[in-house]
Design an enzyme around this catalytic site. Structure first.
Site, PDB file in Angstrom:
ATOM      1  N   TYR A  50       0.812  -1.216   0.000  1.00 38.97           N
ATOM      2  CA  TYR A  50       0.000   0.000   0.000  1.00 38.97           C
ATOM      3  C   TYR A  50       0.851   1.274   0.000  1.00 38.97           C
ATOM      4  CZ  TYR A  50      -4.523  -2.350   0.628  1.00 38.97           C
ATOM      5  OH  TYR A  50      -5.679  -3.082   0.440  1.00 38.97           O
ATOM      6  N   PHE A  58      -5.140   7.446   6.616  1.00 37.25           N
ATOM      7  CA  PHE A  58      -5.571   6.108   7.030  1.00 37.25           C
ATOM      8  C   PHE A  58      -4.497   5.036   6.861  1.00 37.25           C
ATOM      9  CE2 PHE A  58      -7.127   6.794   2.621  1.00 37.25           C
ATOM     10  CZ  PHE A  58      -6.498   5.742   1.969  1.00 37.25           C
ATOM     11  N   ASN A 113     -13.150  -3.543   4.554  1.00 41.73           N
ATOM     12  CA  ASN A 113     -14.112  -3.624   3.440  1.00 41.73           C
ATOM     13  C   ASN A 113     -13.980  -4.916   2.627  1.00 41.73           C
ATOM     14  OD1 ASN A 113     -11.760  -2.939   2.155  1.00 41.73           O
ATOM     15  ND2 ASN A 113     -12.578  -1.185   1.053  1.00 41.73           N
ATOM     16  N   HIS A 116      -9.828  -6.251  -1.709  1.00 44.83           N
ATOM     17  CA  HIS A 116      -9.088  -5.259  -2.497  1.00 44.83           C
ATOM     18  C   HIS A 116      -9.082  -5.726  -3.935  1.00 44.83           C
ATOM     19  CE1 HIS A 116      -5.863  -2.699  -4.025  1.00 44.83           C
ATOM     20  NE2 HIS A 116      -5.407  -3.785  -4.628  1.00 44.83           N
ATOM     21  N   GLU A 127       0.775  -5.491  -9.071  1.00 45.12           N
ATOM     22  CA  GLU A 127       0.254  -6.143  -7.862  1.00 45.12           C
ATOM     23  C   GLU A 127       0.286  -7.670  -7.974  1.00 45.12           C
ATOM     24  OE1 GLU A 127      -2.681  -2.467  -6.487  1.00 45.12           O
ATOM     25  OE2 GLU A 127      -3.564  -4.420  -6.882  1.00 45.12           O
TER      26      GLU A 127
END
Ligand code: CMP
Length: 139
Positions: A50, A58, A113, A116, A127
């Site tokens: 990230y 955050f 959530n 991803h 990624e």
């Protein structure tokens, strides 16, 4: 065109034993899970994954959350896989997610959530390479 994207089932979802239900959503949408592994990220690994969010307020909490339990990293393949996966996931904030999406049904909060997904084909390639060697992916 056939495309691949990187998906992560996050710790809030693995904790609640939702891997199969989430995978069913991907498969029902026509996405194929062509690679998958469950792993416990280290702080350094989650921070590196990230890194684009490093300056965001955050970031620290996000890294702590992502190492709070195992994740399932996966490569999804299909027609327009990046966009299709984003459609199936729903909006980042579950409060804004459409009915029937993974985040509407399963997410606990904007942070926890459940999933991803890569936001572009270019980022997907980066990624995917973060988690998988080419030999681990088979269509
Ligand atoms: P994800 O799609 O993995 O990308 C970055 C993550 O940061 C996001 O999902 C959420 O888990 C988390 N996050 C926490 N707060 C926010 C926020 N305010 N905006 C965007 N992402 C957030």
């Amino acid at each position: 065109a056939a495309e691949r994207t990187l998906s992560i089932i996050k710790p809030d979802a693995t904790r609640r034993n939702l891997t199969g239900k989430i995978n069913a959503k991907f498969e029902e949408a026509g996405l194929r899970i062509v690679a998958q592994k469950r792993l416990q990220l280290t702080e350094a690994q989650a921070g590196a994954f990230y890194a684009v969010h490093k300056e965001r307020p955050f970031y620290k909490d996000l890294v702590s959350f992502m190492i709070s339990g195992p994740v399932v990293a996966q490569v999804l393949e299909g027609e327009n896989a990046v966009a299709k996966n984003r459609e199936v996931m729903g909006a980042t904030n579950p409060a804004n997610a459409a009915a029937g999406t993974i985040r509407k049904e399963f997410a606990e909060s904007i942070e926890a959530n459940s999933v991803h997904g890569s936001d572009s084909a270019e980022n997907a390639a980066t990624e995917i390479a973060f988690f998988f060697a080419g030999i681990e992916i088979t269509g």
